[in-house]
Enzyme design. Structure first.
Site, mmCIF file in Angstrom:
data_model
loop_
_atom_site.group_PDB
_atom_site.id
_atom_site.type_symbol
_atom_site.label_atom_id
_atom_site.label_comp_id
_atom_site.label_asym_id
_atom_site.label_seq_id
_atom_site.Cartn_x
_atom_site.Cartn_y
_atom_site.Cartn_z
ATOM 1 N N THR B 82 -17.122 -39.370 15.881
ATOM 2 C CA THR B 82 -17.445 -38.109 16.577
ATOM 3 C C THR B 82 -16.475 -37.023 16.100
ATOM 4 O O THR B 82 -15.459 -37.325 15.481
ATOM 5 C CB THR B 82 -17.338 -38.286 18.105
ATOM 6 N N LYS B 111 -9.687 -37.544 13.636
ATOM 7 C CA LYS B 111 -8.246 -37.304 13.467
ATOM 8 C C LYS B 111 -7.500 -37.249 14.793
ATOM 9 O O LYS B 111 -6.317 -37.581 14.866
ATOM 10 C CB LYS B 111 -8.025 -35.982 12.735
ATOM 11 N N GLU B 196 -17.172 -23.760 8.829
ATOM 12 C CA GLU B 196 -17.807 -23.717 10.141
ATOM 13 C C GLU B 196 -18.006 -22.262 10.561
ATOM 14 O O GLU B 196 -17.398 -21.353 9.990
ATOM 15 C CB GLU B 196 -16.884 -24.377 11.181
ATOM 16 N N LYS B 211 -3.638 -33.719 9.138
ATOM 17 C CA LYS B 211 -3.612 -34.789 8.143
ATOM 18 C C LYS B 211 -2.169 -35.148 7.783
ATOM 19 O O LYS B 211 -1.840 -36.319 7.590
ATOM 20 C CB LYS B 211 -4.402 -34.373 6.902
ATOM 21 N N GLY B 305 -17.838 -34.508 3.253
ATOM 22 C CA GLY B 305 -19.209 -34.813 2.863
ATOM 23 C C GLY B 305 -19.666 -36.089 3.524
ATOM 24 O O GLY B 305 -18.862 -36.984 3.797
#
Lengths: 162, 328
Positions: B82, B111, B196, B211, B305
């Site tokens: 999700t 994340k 986005e 990250k 992707g």
């Protein structure tokens, strides 16, 4: 630096070898034979770049080779770092920004390219700082970061250190 | 091996398509999107679920929630894909806890839970004798986490830096190539689906910073939060700045950097030589790792992707399958 060495074959090479041994870079060698060269010693001037803190090692190695260092010239600004600044550079007193680096005495702004696209639009500048040591360069960049925060400028640093 | 998938957006559908296309020995027994769910111990018709989704319908039956799938479906591995919630990591965090508590392995691309709660989740997984894998959280298809945990095991990492956000890399590539303004390049990225509607998360460097936190906390043994990352985005960059860099045969890229010993975690635009291996085009990601035994390694690949992220998820699934899951 100015060196004094015996006027014998192979002496110049012997004097230059230690420079590369300590990671130095020879920029120029000036080798003049005086008219009164009846003397047994030869004077040679060498312009070189050395990594920070290697000068003592080099002097030691030269001494071992029987080479006398007559004089060591001025340290020049060997470290270079180019950054880009974006923001209202003129309105926030660009000469003051530059001056804060220059005032350190050990680092200075040696180049500045400024692009001002339109009135009220943020301008962009490329600024080159030179310093005598890496530590001084770090200090100069810290100063610039502080100025940027205060004046709301964006500083783009290089990926790799000076 | 039986899996339950939470989230049936781009990544979830990518996984479903890969399972259909390849003989991976994976059966989907639970599936949920934000509006519906399916539980079928005999195996869900994944092709039909994809078709429903393609028609704009829910994937399953309204009223069956993700929580139902987590607690009631029969599966070996929960695949949690999700969207990321950086503030609380919920509801994914709760679902992962629940699954680990049920002694189910978990594979995620999310994340939030990994950045915010990795030590707790790892301890929970260990206590229950299961695995928690998260390769897809960092740099999509690039198997960076596996490389660092397995291939570079025994190395000390002195520095890790690179391009962690494809959206920013696309924008900067376009600004440099065609002297577009930031706004023009962003508009183009949106049109192509690389950015986005609200691009804050990418362009302010938040995505890259998360990250870094994940790599720092899960591999480099640091204890950091998002607030520890010194972060500057790309929104103020000008075409002039890129031209000034170009004059020096350089360009500008958004670089995430970790220097473990110095405690440095930093995301900022940096000047970088055009020939540098990290200068990759378009939406690619690239990461350089400096290791004491291995030396310098650079990984380049697609950072996002549907299929690419599915690749990382499936890699984790098969890793678990080979080591833990009995039978097929």
């Amino acid at each position: 630096m100015k060196l004094e060495m015996k006027d014998q074959p192979g002496q110049l090479v012997a004097a230059l070898k230690p420079i590369s041994a300590v990671g130095g870079n020879i920029i120029a060698v000036i080798h003049q034979r005086e008219a009164s060269a009846a003397a047994k010693a030869l004077d040679v001037q060498i312009v070189l770049e050395l990594p920070e803190g290697r000068l003592e090692t080099l002097l030691e190695l030269l001494r071992e080779q029987g080479v006398t260092v007559v004089r060591i010239g001025e340290e020049r600004l060997l470290y270079k770092c180019t950054l880009i600044m974006i923001g209202h550079l003129m309105h926030t007193d660009l000469s003051d920004t530059v001056d804060r680096i220059d005032r350190t005495g050990s680092a200075e702004v040696t180049e500045l390219s400024l692009v001002m696209p339109a009135i009220n639009a943020p301008s962009s500048a490329r600024i080159t700082i030179r310093s005598t040591t890496r530590t001084e360069m770090k200090k100069a960049i810290r100063i610039l970061r502080g100025v940027a925060e205060q004046k709301k400028l964006l500083i783009i640093e290089p990926l790799e250190d000076a | 091996m039986r899996i339950a998938i939470l989230g049936f957006g781009s990544v979830g559908q990518g996984i479903a398509r890969a399972i259909l296309a390849k003989d991976l020995n994976i059966t989907v027994t639970g599936l949920a999107d934000s509006r519906s769910g399916i539980i079928d111990a005999g195996g869900i018709d994944v092709a039909a679920a994809l078709a429903r989704k393609g028609n704009g319908d829910s994937c399953g039956t309204p009223g069956i929630s993700p929580a139902d799938v987590v607690t009631k479906a029969e599966y070996d591995v929960l695949v949690e894909v999700t969207p990321t919630n950086v503030e609380t990591a919920e509801p994914a965090l709760g679902h992962i806890r629940e699954a680990l508590g049920r002694k189910k392995h978990v594979v995620t691309s999310n994340k939030g839970p990994i950045a915010l709660a990795y030590p707790e989740l790892r301890a929970l997984a260990e206590a229950n004798g299961v695995l928690l894998k998260y390769e897809a959280t960092v740099c999509g298809a690039i198997p960076l986490i596996h490389a660092m945990q397995e291939g570079l095991a025994g190395n000390s990492i002195s520095r890790l830096y690179g391009v962690f956000n494809g959206t920013c890399n696309y924008i900067l590539t376009r600004m440099a190539e065609d002297s577009l303004t930031y706004e023009q390049a962003l508009a183009e990225a949106r049109e192509l689906g690389y950015a986005e509607a609200d691009p804050t998360y990418d362009v302010e460097g938040i995505d890259a910073a998360i990250k870094l936190v994940i790599l720092a906390n899960t591999i480099l043994d640091m204890h950091t939060t998002l607030d520890d990352v010194e972060r500057t985005g790309i929104t103020l960059l000008t075409p002039d700045a890129l031209r000034l860099a170009e004059d020096l045969d350089c360009t500008i890229r958004l670089i995430g950097e970790i220097v473990p010993k110095a405690g440095v975690l930093r995301v900022s635009p940096r000047i970088i030589g055009k020939e540098h291996p990290l200068v990759v085009e378009g939406t690619l990601n690239a990461v350089t790792v400096e290791a004491d035994l291995a030396g310098e390694l650079t990984f380049i690949g697609k950072g996002a992707g549907s299929t690419e992220t599915a690749s990382a998820i499936i890699g984790d699934l098969l890793y678990i399958h080979d080591r833990y899951v009995q039978g097929s």
